[in-house]
Design a protein around this motif. Structure first.
Motif, PDB file in Angstrom:
ATOM      1  N   ASP A 103      36.061  41.712  19.331  1.00  0.00           N
ATOM      2  CA  ASP A 103      35.961  40.388  19.313  1.00  0.00           C
ATOM      3  C   ASP A 103      37.162  39.526  19.031  1.00  0.00           C
ATOM      4  N   THR A 104      38.125  40.264  18.456  1.00  0.00           N
ATOM      5  CA  THR A 104      39.240  39.697  18.183  1.00  0.00           C
ATOM      6  C   THR A 104      40.339  39.645  19.438  1.00  0.00           C
ATOM      7  N   ALA A 105      40.149  40.535  20.458  1.00  0.00           N
ATOM      8  CA  ALA A 105      40.973  40.675  21.708  1.00  0.00           C
ATOM      9  C   ALA A 105      40.058  39.379  22.396  1.00  0.00           C
ATOM     10  N   MET A 106      38.830  39.323  22.401  1.00  0.00           N
ATOM     11  CA  MET A 106      38.142  38.093  23.425  1.00  0.00           C
ATOM     12  C   MET A 106      38.678  36.889  22.592  1.00  0.00           C
ATOM     13  N   ALA A 107      38.606  36.665  21.380  1.00  0.00           N
ATOM     14  CA  ALA A 107      39.294  35.545  20.893  1.00  0.00           C
ATOM     15  C   ALA A 107      40.273  34.919  21.120  1.00  0.00           C
ATOM     16  N   ALA A 108      41.356  36.176  21.264  1.00  0.00           N
ATOM     17  CA  ALA A 108      42.743  35.815  21.622  1.00  0.00           C
ATOM     18  C   ALA A 108      42.803  35.446  23.087  1.00  0.00           C
ATOM     19  N   GLY A 109      42.241  36.098  23.861  1.00  0.00           N
ATOM     20  CA  GLY A 109      41.998  35.736  25.185  1.00  0.00           C
ATOM     21  C   GLY A 109      41.581  34.361  25.615  1.00  0.00           C
ATOM     22  N   VAL A 110      40.521  34.011  25.064  1.00  0.00           N
ATOM     23  CA  VAL A 110      40.035  32.876  25.216  1.00  0.00           C
ATOM     24  C   VAL A 110      41.140  31.507  24.590  1.00  0.00           C
ATOM     25  N   GLU A 111      41.930  31.988  23.623  1.00  0.00           N
ATOM     26  CA  GLU A 111      42.883  31.089  22.927  1.00  0.00           C
ATOM     27  C   GLU A 111      43.974  30.896  24.035  1.00  0.00           C
ATOM     28  N   HIS A 112      44.425  32.125  24.660  1.00  0.00           N
ATOM     29  CA  HIS A 112      45.520  32.048  25.271  1.00  0.00           C
ATOM     30  C   HIS A 112      45.336  31.354  26.947  1.00  0.00           C
ATOM     31  N   PHE A 113      44.037  31.865  27.458  1.00  0.00           N
ATOM     32  CA  PHE A 113      43.679  31.333  28.910  1.00  0.00           C
ATOM     33  C   PHE A 113      42.859  30.452  29.047  1.00  0.00           C
ATOM     34  N   GLY A 114      42.058  30.083  27.815  1.00  0.00           N
ATOM     35  CA  GLY A 114      40.858  29.253  27.958  1.00  0.00           C
ATOM     36  C   GLY A 114      41.097  28.049  28.763  1.00  0.00           C
ATOM     37  N   GLY A 115      42.247  27.171  28.314  1.00  0.00           N
ATOM     38  CA  GLY A 115      42.525  25.964  29.095  1.00  0.00           C
ATOM     39  C   GLY A 115      42.708  26.260  30.456  1.00  0.00           C
ATOM     40  N   LEU A 116      43.537  27.349  31.008  1.00  0.00           N
ATOM     41  CA  LEU A 116      43.716  27.655  32.462  1.00  0.00           C
ATOM     42  C   LEU A 116      42.386  27.922  32.965  1.00  0.00           C
ATOM     43  N   ALA A 117      41.344  28.645  32.306  1.00  0.00           N
ATOM     44  CA  ALA A 117      40.047  29.105  33.033  1.00  0.00           C
ATOM     45  C   ALA A 117      39.466  27.481  33.196  1.00  0.00           C
ATOM     46  N   ARG A 118      39.465  26.819  32.199  1.00  0.00           N
ATOM     47  CA  ARG A 118      38.694  25.638  32.234  1.00  0.00           C
ATOM     48  C   ARG A 118      39.139  24.872  33.443  1.00  0.00           C
ATOM     49  N   ASP A 119      40.524  24.863  33.614  1.00  0.00           N
ATOM     50  CA  ASP A 119      41.182  23.873  34.697  1.00  0.00           C
ATOM     51  C   ASP A 119      40.791  24.385  36.098  1.00  0.00           C
ATOM     52  N   LEU A 120      40.889  25.866  36.167  1.00  0.00           N
ATOM     53  CA  LEU A 120      40.659  26.447  37.435  1.00  0.00           C
ATOM     54  C   LEU A 120      39.128  26.300  37.781  1.00  0.00           C
ATOM     55  N   ALA A 121      38.169  26.251  36.902  1.00  0.00           N
ATOM     56  CA  ALA A 121      36.864  26.064  37.169  1.00  0.00           C
ATOM     57  C   ALA A 121      36.579  24.604  37.764  1.00  0.00           C
ATOM     58  N   ALA A 122      37.373  23.910  37.015  1.00  0.00           N
ATOM     59  CA  ALA A 122      37.137  22.461  37.408  1.00  0.00           C
ATOM     60  C   ALA A 122      37.583  21.976  38.786  1.00  0.00           C
ATOM     61  N   ALA A 123      39.004  22.793  39.102  1.00  0.00           N
ATOM     62  CA  ALA A 123      39.208  22.412  40.340  1.00  0.00           C
ATOM     63  C   ALA A 123      38.527  23.228  41.664  1.00  0.00           C
ATOM     64  N   MET A 124      37.802  24.283  41.349  1.00  0.00           N
ATOM     65  CA  MET A 124      37.153  24.643  42.200  1.00  0.00           C
ATOM     66  C   MET A 124      35.668  24.069  42.422  1.00  0.00           C
ATOM     67  N   GLU A 125      35.253  23.310  41.615  1.00  0.00           N
ATOM     68  CA  GLU A 125      33.983  22.565  41.557  1.00  0.00           C
ATOM     69  C   GLU A 125      33.903  21.979  43.137  1.00  0.00           C
ATOM     70  N   GLY A 126      35.183  21.539  43.615  1.00  0.00           N
ATOM     71  CA  GLY A 126      34.982  20.719  44.876  1.00  0.00           C
ATOM     72  C   GLY A 126      34.734  21.293  45.964  1.00  0.00           C
TER      73      GLY A 126
END
Length: 61
Positions: free
Chosen positions: A6-29
């Motif tokens: 869970d700690t590793a998952m939380a660290a991954g989300v903290e580090h890459f969460g913004g990037l993942a959200r932006d990539l998902a938004a960019a792929m929506e089109g």
């Protein structure tokens, strides 16, 4: 099977969460078909680069 704490998952989300959200938004089109073409292109180009990285350097002339 590899498991993530869970700690590793939380660290991954903290580090890459913004990037993942932006990539998902960019792929929506893009349609799933368009994304499939892009995926195929990237996989095939990566395979070529990897293959060349494995080749020995040609002898110097």
């Amino acid at each position: 099977m590899l498991q993530m704490s869970d700690t590793a998952m939380a660290a991954g989300v903290e580090h890459f969460g913004g990037l993942a959200r932006d990539l998902a938004a960019a792929m929506e089109g893009y349609t799933p078909e368009e994304l499939a073409v892009v995926r195929r292109f990237l996989v095939e180009m990566t395979d070529v680069v990897v293959e060349h990285a494995r080749m020995p350097d040609p002898p110097e002339s």
